[in-house]
Write a protein that holds these residues in place. Sequence first.
Motif, PDB file in Angstrom:
ATOM      1  N   ALA A 115       0.806  -1.222   0.000  1.00 52.18           N
ATOM      2  CA  ALA A 115       0.000   0.000   0.000  1.00 52.18           C
ATOM      3  C   ALA A 115       0.836   1.267   0.000  1.00 52.18           C
ATOM      4  N   ALA A 116       2.040   1.213   0.597  1.00 52.88           N
ATOM      5  CA  ALA A 116       2.854   2.426   0.726  1.00 52.88           C
ATOM      6  C   ALA A 116       3.748   2.686  -0.485  1.00 52.88           C
ATOM      7  N   LEU A 117       3.665   1.840  -1.492  1.00 50.43           N
ATOM      8  CA  LEU A 117       4.578   1.948  -2.636  1.00 50.43           C
ATOM      9  C   LEU A 117       4.466   3.300  -3.331  1.00 50.43           C
ATOM     10  N   PHE A 118       3.269   3.851  -3.376  1.00 53.44           N
ATOM     11  CA  PHE A 118       3.049   5.104  -4.093  1.00 53.44           C
ATOM     12  C   PHE A 118       2.787   6.283  -3.146  1.00 53.44           C
ATOM     13  N   LEU A 119       3.277   6.144  -1.902  1.00 58.26           N
ATOM     14  CA  LEU A 119       3.108   7.210  -0.911  1.00 58.26           C
ATOM     15  C   LEU A 119       4.462   7.761  -0.492  1.00 58.26           C
ATOM     16  N   ASP A 120       4.477   9.022  -0.037  1.00 56.34           N
ATOM     17  CA  ASP A 120       5.707   9.573   0.524  1.00 56.34           C
ATOM     18  C   ASP A 120       5.789   9.215   1.998  1.00 56.34           C
ATOM     19  N   ARG A 121       6.809   9.716   2.670  1.00 57.49           N
ATOM     20  CA  ARG A 121       7.019   9.353   4.080  1.00 57.49           C
ATOM     21  C   ARG A 121       5.901   9.837   4.988  1.00 57.49           C
ATOM     22  N   LYS A 122       5.156  10.840   4.541  1.00 61.46           N
ATOM     23  CA  LYS A 122       4.034  11.365   5.332  1.00 61.46           C
ATOM     24  C   LYS A 122       2.710  10.683   4.990  1.00 61.46           C
ATOM     25  N   GLY A 123       2.771   9.728   4.074  1.00 59.50           N
ATOM     26  CA  GLY A 123       1.562   9.011   3.711  1.00 59.50           C
ATOM     27  C   GLY A 123       0.739   9.664   2.621  1.00 59.50           C
ATOM     28  N   ASN A 124       1.326  10.654   1.948  1.00 60.96           N
ATOM     29  CA  ASN A 124       0.608  11.335   0.872  1.00 60.96           C
ATOM     30  C   ASN A 124       0.905  10.669  -0.473  1.00 60.96           C
ATOM     31  N   PRO A 125      -0.100  10.589  -1.359  1.00 57.95           N
ATOM     32  CA  PRO A 125       0.122   9.970  -2.674  1.00 57.95           C
ATOM     33  C   PRO A 125       1.159  10.736  -3.494  1.00 57.95           C
ATOM     34  N   VAL A 126       1.979   9.990  -4.236  1.00 56.72           N
ATOM     35  CA  VAL A 126       2.939  10.575  -5.180  1.00 56.72           C
ATOM     36  C   VAL A 126       2.535  10.054  -6.562  1.00 56.72           C
ATOM     37  N   PRO A 127       1.683  10.788  -7.288  1.00 58.90           N
ATOM     38  CA  PRO A 127       1.089  10.275  -8.535  1.00 58.90           C
ATOM     39  C   PRO A 127       2.096   9.795  -9.559  1.00 58.90           C
ATOM     40  N   GLU A 128       3.229  10.484  -9.704  1.00 61.96           N
ATOM     41  CA  GLU A 128       4.178  10.103 -10.752  1.00 61.96           C
ATOM     42  C   GLU A 128       4.818   8.738 -10.511  1.00 61.96           C
ATOM     43  N   ARG A 129       4.803   8.241  -9.272  1.00 62.13           N
ATOM     44  CA  ARG A 129       5.373   6.921  -9.009  1.00 62.13           C
ATOM     45  C   ARG A 129       4.568   5.811  -9.693  1.00 62.13           C
ATOM     46  N   SER A 130       3.299   6.071  -9.970  1.00 57.55           N
ATOM     47  CA  SER A 130       2.458   5.066 -10.623  1.00 57.55           C
ATOM     48  C   SER A 130       2.464   5.200 -12.141  1.00 57.55           C
ATOM     49  N   THR A 131       3.177   6.203 -12.666  1.00 62.99           N
ATOM     50  CA  THR A 131       3.191   6.413 -14.119  1.00 62.99           C
ATOM     51  C   THR A 131       4.584   6.398 -14.725  1.00 62.99           C
ATOM     52  N   THR A 132       5.612   6.661 -13.925  1.00 66.40           N
ATOM     53  CA  THR A 132       6.971   6.762 -14.463  1.00 66.40           C
ATOM     54  C   THR A 132       7.955   6.089 -13.511  1.00 66.40           C
ATOM     55  N   GLY A 133       8.880   5.303 -14.064  1.00 62.14           N
ATOM     56  CA  GLY A 133       9.922   4.701 -13.239  1.00 62.14           C
ATOM     57  C   GLY A 133       9.588   3.297 -12.774  1.00 62.14           C
ATOM     58  N   GLY A 134      10.507   2.725 -12.009  1.00 68.32           N
ATOM     59  CA  GLY A 134      10.403   1.338 -11.574  1.00 68.32           C
ATOM     60  C   GLY A 134       9.131   0.951 -10.851  1.00 68.32           C
ATOM     61  N   PRO A 135       8.656   1.756  -9.866  1.00 73.24           N
ATOM     62  CA  PRO A 135       7.444   1.362  -9.138  1.00 73.24           C
ATOM     63  C   PRO A 135       6.208   1.234 -10.023  1.00 73.24           C
ATOM     64  N   SER A 136       6.210   1.899 -11.171  1.00 73.29           N
ATOM     65  CA  SER A 136       5.027   1.866 -12.050  1.00 73.29           C
ATOM     66  C   SER A 136       4.974   0.625 -12.924  1.00 73.29           C
ATOM     67  N   VAL A 137       6.026  -0.188 -12.914  1.00 74.93           N
ATOM     68  CA  VAL A 137       6.111  -1.333 -13.819  1.00 74.93           C
ATOM     69  C   VAL A 137       5.321  -2.516 -13.277  1.00 74.93           C
ATOM     70  N   GLY A 138       4.361  -2.999 -14.070  1.00 78.59           N
ATOM     71  CA  GLY A 138       3.607  -4.185 -13.721  1.00 78.59           C
ATOM     72  C   GLY A 138       4.169  -5.404 -14.431  1.00 78.59           C
ATOM     73  N   GLN A 155      14.197   1.556  -8.658  1.00 80.62           N
ATOM     74  CA  GLN A 155      13.418   1.433  -7.431  1.00 80.62           C
ATOM     75  C   GLN A 155      12.110   0.657  -7.598  1.00 80.62           C
ATOM     76  N   GLY A 156      12.056  -0.234  -8.576  1.00 82.15           N
ATOM     77  CA  GLY A 156      10.875  -1.058  -8.759  1.00 82.15           C
ATOM     78  C   GLY A 156      10.951  -2.351  -7.983  1.00 82.15           C
ATOM     79  N   ILE A 157       9.872  -3.128  -8.006  1.00 78.30           N
ATOM     80  CA  ILE A 157       9.813  -4.365  -7.229  1.00 78.30           C
ATOM     81  C   ILE A 157       9.491  -5.581  -8.100  1.00 78.30           C
ATOM     82  N   LEU A 158       9.420  -5.395  -9.408  1.00 72.74           N
ATOM     83  CA  LEU A 158       9.162  -6.516 -10.308  1.00 72.74           C
ATOM     84  C   LEU A 158      10.310  -7.519 -10.225  1.00 72.74           C
TER      85      LEU A 158
END
Length: 326
Positions: free
Chosen positions: A158-181, A293-296
């Motif tokens: 759940a925290a993959l696309f959040l910053d340290r304060k728990g706020n969403p970081v939209p670009e993490r789901s569209t660009t870079g390693g974390p966005s890779v399915g 920084q992806g997890i695939l």
Amino acid sequence: MRFPSGMQLALATRLATLKQQLSGRGPLCLLVGLLVLGCGGGLLSGCQSASVQQPAAHSDALDPEKPIPLASREQVEAHGKKWVLSTQGIATTKIAAQVLKDGGNLVDAAVAASFAISVERPHATGLGGGGFLIYYEAKTKQAHVIDFRERSPMRTHAALFLDRKGNPVPERSTTGGPSVGVPGLVRGLAYVHKKWGSKPWASLVEPAAKLSEEGFPIYPDLAYAIALERTELDEFSASRKIFLNKNGTRRTQGELIIQEDLAKTLHSIAQNSESFYRGKIAEKIAFTARKYQGILSEADLAQYTVKEWDALRAPYQEYEVLTVPP
């Protein structure tokens, strides 16, 4: 990647809808990939053909905030007595049409088109994606829904696309390693080819490899996308090499796009589709995802499973609509 507002898509990415009269009578219809109402596509039929020609415009003058004008109906409309197919790439449409002319069936054409459009339309689709396919068998009146969409890696949290304060970081789901399915396209196409294809697998993949090696000129919609995403493309060495010049400026309309690494991958897939999910290619995919920084993982790729569902059916006027279940 974001799409220009002027490019309206009539179907979801890489959705392929097939209707085949298996009894041997009546017309054959094929709708592959992205049904385009905008630029860069091509439509071919059994008796005539038409290609979309975008109004002349140099990409240096393109404004990412303004939509590209749609092509006229006359530019994209065609009719056929035996079959009609439509893709969002001129070269892709020709490749798929040649498969049919050479005696291939509609699934063969869909497979060839899906690989070719992954080369010709890099800003909208690719081997790293997935899709759905609806196959309607007129003889049995059975509709098969094949689900090979991308899936989340097993280590997604759940925290993959959040910053340290728990706020969403939209670009993490569209660009870079974390966005890779986990990509499903290759295994999905291999699945449908095994069930319903007739031509040799390699013969359907190699045209895409050839297109990737020989290249194609940047067309207005691709030039627009490069302009829109220049900053993101500059973040990764592979995309910089293909879409940007050595001085960091974007490549422009009319320049030749050659994708050598993609061609090598396609040649490997042509010999064995599983080479994408196991072995050196899979290792490189997982390594690159981790690098950014992806997890695939390699296990994600190896364990990907194509699913088959019953189609949802609903009446509309005198028609029955078939669609993918939720």
